[in-house]
Design a protein around this motif. Structure first.
Motif, PDB file in Angstrom:
ATOM      1  N   GLU A   1      15.550 -33.994 -32.762  1.00  0.00           N
ATOM      2  CA  GLU A   1      16.107 -35.268 -32.275  1.00  0.00           C
ATOM      3  C   GLU A   1      17.568 -35.089 -31.870  1.00  0.00           C
ATOM      4  O   GLU A   1      18.000 -35.552 -30.796  1.00  0.00           O
ATOM      5  N   LYS A   2      18.352 -34.383 -32.707  1.00  0.00           N
ATOM      6  CA  LYS A   2      19.764 -34.138 -32.386  1.00  0.00           C
ATOM      7  C   LYS A   2      19.899 -33.328 -31.094  1.00  0.00           C
ATOM      8  O   LYS A   2      20.728 -33.635 -30.231  1.00  0.00           O
ATOM      9  N   LYS A   3      19.085 -32.284 -30.968  1.00  0.00           N
ATOM     10  CA  LYS A   3      19.166 -31.423 -29.788  1.00  0.00           C
ATOM     11  C   LYS A   3      18.741 -32.173 -28.525  1.00  0.00           C
ATOM     12  O   LYS A   3      19.326 -31.986 -27.449  1.00  0.00           O
ATOM     13  N   ILE A   4      17.712 -33.004 -28.640  1.00  0.00           N
ATOM     14  CA  ILE A   4      17.244 -33.782 -27.494  1.00  0.00           C
ATOM     15  C   ILE A   4      18.341 -34.728 -27.016  1.00  0.00           C
ATOM     16  O   ILE A   4      18.645 -34.822 -25.816  1.00  0.00           O
ATOM     17  N   LYS A   5      18.977 -35.434 -27.942  1.00  0.00           N
ATOM     18  CA  LYS A   5      20.039 -36.376 -27.575  1.00  0.00           C
ATOM     19  C   LYS A   5      21.218 -35.643 -26.932  1.00  0.00           C
ATOM     20  O   LYS A   5      21.788 -36.117 -25.941  1.00  0.00           O
ATOM     21  N   LYS A   6      21.567 -34.492 -27.498  1.00  0.00           N
ATOM     22  CA  LYS A   6      22.678 -33.707 -26.925  1.00  0.00           C
ATOM     23  C   LYS A   6      22.360 -33.294 -25.493  1.00  0.00           C
ATOM     24  O   LYS A   6      23.209 -33.387 -24.607  1.00  0.00           O
ATOM     25  N   SER A   7      21.106 -32.858 -25.250  1.00  0.00           N
ATOM     26  CA  SER A   7      20.712 -32.438 -23.912  1.00  0.00           C
ATOM     27  C   SER A   7      20.765 -33.613 -22.935  1.00  0.00           C
ATOM     28  O   SER A   7      21.271 -33.475 -21.812  1.00  0.00           O
ATOM     29  N   ILE A   8      20.267 -34.762 -23.359  1.00  0.00           N
ATOM     30  CA  ILE A   8      20.277 -35.941 -22.483  1.00  0.00           C
ATOM     31  C   ILE A   8      21.709 -36.382 -22.204  1.00  0.00           C
ATOM     32  O   ILE A   8      22.040 -36.775 -21.076  1.00  0.00           O
ATOM     33  N   ASP A   9      22.573 -36.291 -23.199  1.00  0.00           N
ATOM     34  CA  ASP A   9      23.995 -36.633 -22.992  1.00  0.00           C
ATOM     35  C   ASP A   9      24.640 -35.699 -21.963  1.00  0.00           C
ATOM     36  O   ASP A   9      25.654 -36.053 -21.353  1.00  0.00           O
ATOM     37  N   GLN A  10      24.063 -34.506 -21.793  1.00  0.00           N
ATOM     38  CA  GLN A  10      24.558 -33.558 -20.796  1.00  0.00           C
ATOM     39  C   GLN A  10      23.774 -33.660 -19.485  1.00  0.00           C
ATOM     40  O   GLN A  10      23.839 -32.769 -18.643  1.00  0.00           O
ATOM     41  N   ASN A  11      23.029 -34.759 -19.329  1.00  0.00           N
ATOM     42  CA  ASN A  11      22.259 -35.050 -18.114  1.00  0.00           C
ATOM     43  C   ASN A  11      21.119 -34.068 -17.865  1.00  0.00           C
ATOM     44  O   ASN A  11      20.768 -33.795 -16.714  1.00  0.00           O
ATOM     45  N   ARG A  12      20.537 -33.562 -18.930  1.00  0.00           N
ATOM     46  CA  ARG A  12      19.394 -32.655 -18.810  1.00  0.00           C
ATOM     47  C   ARG A  12      18.237 -33.177 -19.658  1.00  0.00           C
ATOM     48  O   ARG A  12      18.372 -33.315 -20.879  1.00  0.00           O
ATOM     49  N   GLY A  13      17.135 -33.468 -19.010  1.00  0.00           N
ATOM     50  CA  GLY A  13      15.955 -33.875 -19.747  1.00  0.00           C
ATOM     51  C   GLY A  13      15.424 -32.729 -20.587  1.00  0.00           C
ATOM     52  O   GLY A  13      15.834 -31.584 -20.433  1.00  0.00           O
ATOM     53  N   VAL A  14      14.508 -33.050 -21.487  1.00  0.00           N
ATOM     54  CA  VAL A  14      13.925 -32.045 -22.375  1.00  0.00           C
ATOM     55  C   VAL A  14      12.415 -32.025 -22.174  1.00  0.00           C
ATOM     56  O   VAL A  14      11.759 -33.072 -22.191  1.00  0.00           O
ATOM     57  N   LEU A  15      11.874 -30.839 -21.969  1.00  0.00           N
ATOM     58  CA  LEU A  15      10.430 -30.685 -21.835  1.00  0.00           C
ATOM     59  C   LEU A  15       9.804 -30.676 -23.219  1.00  0.00           C
ATOM     60  O   LEU A  15      10.284 -29.982 -24.116  1.00  0.00           O
ATOM     61  N   VAL A  16       8.753 -31.469 -23.399  1.00  0.00           N
ATOM     62  CA  VAL A  16       8.083 -31.541 -24.696  1.00  0.00           C
ATOM     63  C   VAL A  16       6.576 -31.517 -24.501  1.00  0.00           C
ATOM     64  O   VAL A  16       6.063 -31.793 -23.409  1.00  0.00           O
ATOM     65  N   TRP A  17       5.875 -31.197 -25.573  1.00  0.00           N
ATOM     66  CA  TRP A  17       4.417 -31.235 -25.556  1.00  0.00           C
ATOM     67  C   TRP A  17       3.941 -32.660 -25.859  1.00  0.00           C
ATOM     68  O   TRP A  17       4.358 -33.276 -26.834  1.00  0.00           O
ATOM     69  N   ALA A  18       3.085 -33.174 -24.999  1.00  0.00           N
ATOM     70  CA  ALA A  18       2.348 -34.427 -25.202  1.00  0.00           C
ATOM     71  C   ALA A  18       3.213 -35.593 -25.673  1.00  0.00           C
ATOM     72  O   ALA A  18       3.003 -36.122 -26.762  1.00  0.00           O
ATOM     73  N   PRO A  19       4.183 -36.034 -24.844  1.00  0.00           N
ATOM     74  CA  PRO A  19       4.964 -37.218 -25.235  1.00  0.00           C
ATOM     75  C   PRO A  19       4.168 -38.521 -25.113  1.00  0.00           C
ATOM     76  O   PRO A  19       4.635 -39.578 -25.523  1.00  0.00           O
ATOM     77  N   SER A  20       2.964 -38.414 -24.532  1.00  0.00           N
ATOM     78  CA  SER A  20       2.036 -39.546 -24.406  1.00  0.00           C
ATOM     79  C   SER A  20       0.674 -39.064 -24.911  1.00  0.00           C
ATOM     80  O   SER A  20       0.514 -37.896 -25.259  1.00  0.00           O
ATOM     81  N   PRO A  21      -0.330 -39.930 -24.955  1.00  0.00           N
ATOM     82  CA  PRO A  21      -1.663 -39.468 -25.394  1.00  0.00           C
ATOM     83  C   PRO A  21      -2.271 -38.371 -24.525  1.00  0.00           C
ATOM     84  O   PRO A  21      -3.187 -37.673 -24.951  1.00  0.00           O
ATOM     85  N   CYS A  22      -1.770 -38.197 -23.300  1.00  0.00           N
ATOM     86  CA  CYS A  22      -2.270 -37.141 -22.418  1.00  0.00           C
ATOM     87  C   CYS A  22      -1.839 -35.776 -22.950  1.00  0.00           C
ATOM     88  O   CYS A  22      -0.649 -35.538 -23.205  1.00  0.00           O
ATOM     89  N   LEU A  23      -2.811 -34.889 -23.150  1.00  0.00           N
ATOM     90  CA  LEU A  23      -2.516 -33.578 -23.741  1.00  0.00           C
ATOM     91  C   LEU A  23      -2.009 -32.613 -22.677  1.00  0.00           C
ATOM     92  O   LEU A  23      -2.668 -31.660 -22.267  1.00  0.00           O
TER      93      LEU A  23
END
Length: 324
Positions: free
Chosen positions: A102-124
């Motif tokens: 969570e900390k790393k994701i927020k830091k990345s977004i604050d630097q204008n960079r999205g974060v790639l993640v696995w399955a942020p929705s029900p779609c696998l």
């Protein structure tokens, strides 16, 4: 605190959710300005050809994410890092892992960079986190084939139907040597083609994946939905490889003889186009029956032709790399 400054971040349309998601992240951040097909080919991700023995749709995501994603972005001069953990109820510290991510994701977004993640929705599939809201404890997401995905609760990070906490962060960018990147992509393609064993015994890569797919056409039970999905994914990737190799042929003289691979991949792409038409993908038919006998035999014949052409293309690539 609500972050909405990445609202313009969109996943690039592709059957490969990793490539589409990362292309969207890098394009939004101004770290990649060229077309998707070049990104897909030069990163090496388009060389993937992974098949489950009964055509399970999971095939396309069964590989070593951490290593391969790092190397794919490294080819483009993009420095990344990732966190990966399979959830188990026996883990004592999983919530701490969530908090760290969570900390790393927020830091990345604050630097204008999205974060790639696995399955942020029900779609696998892979997707993107592009914002966060501390007042509600939610991540704002971008998901495949869902224009308005529900937000993801911080506490649900990594706890989807296939519970893998996977986050891939973009950290920095360096200039890179184009011919070196091309050669690295081509070598990766060769290694995938020749792979004798995969990370799971029910899956295979490259030429052995062709063998599994050809054998599956004679099995009484295969996933009809999975087969259609695989044909769609690999139809796009083979079209991409043809275009990528065509570009390599005209943009540099460092790989003599590569034009033979261009012609052969054009034929491979055409065969996959024909298979895709015989057994097209239908999104809402996950319980779809397998193809009829005549359709299976038609697909089997086209797969054998495609394998022969791709084998010839690999020999041409070996010569172009002076490995033969």
């Amino acid at each position: 605190m609500l972050k909405t400054n990445l609202s313009e971040l969109k996943i690039t349309s592709s059957w490969c959710s990793y490539a589409g998601s990362m292309h969207g992240i890098l394009s939004s951040a101004g770290l990649w300005t060229e077309e998707f097909w070049k990104f897909y080919g030069l990163s090496g991700m388009a060389w993937h050809f992974i098949v489950h023995e009964s055509c399970c749709p999971s095939s396309v995501t069964v590989y070593h994410w951490t290593n391969e994603h790092y190397c794919a972005m490294d080819r483009l001069g993009i420095f990344t890092s990732s966190d990966e953990m399979f959830f188990s109820p026996s883990l004592n510290t999983f919530k701490l892992m969530q908090k760290e991510c969570e900390k790393k994701i927020k830091k990345s977004i604050d630097q204008n960079r999205g974060v790639l993640v696995w399955a942020p929705s029900p779609c696998l599939e892979f997707g993107v986190i592009k914002g966060y809201d501390d007042t509600q404890g939610i991540f704002l997401t971008e998901a495949v084939n869902d224009p308005h995905p529900d937000p993801l609760l911080y506490e649900n990070l990594g706890l989807g139907e296939v519970p893998i906490l996977y986050c891939h962060y973009v950290l920095d960018q360096l200039s890179f040597h184009l011919e070196k990147a091309i050669a690295s992509s081509l070598r990766f393609g060769l290694s995938e083609w020749k792979k004798e064993s995969h990370i799971h015994p029910q899956y295979a890569s490259g030429k052995k994946a062709y063998d599994l797919l050809i054998q599956a056409m004679d099995l009484p039970k295969i996933s009809g939905f999975g087969l259609a999905y695989l044909l769609a994914v690999y139809h796009e990737s083979r079209q991409t490889l043809h275009r990528f190799l065509e570009w390599v042929n005209v943009s540099t003289k460092e790989f003599p003889g590569i034009e033979e691979a261009v012609l052969l991949y054009q034929q491979v792409a055409e065969y996959f186009d024909q298979m895709h038409q015989i057994w097209p993908f239908i999104a809402d038919q996950q319980e779809r029956e397998a193809p009829k006998h005549d359709q299976r035999q038609e697909i089997k014949s086209l797969l054998q032709k495609a394998k022969e052409r791709e084998q010839g293309a690999m020999k041409a690539i070996e010569k172009a790399l002076n490995l033969h």
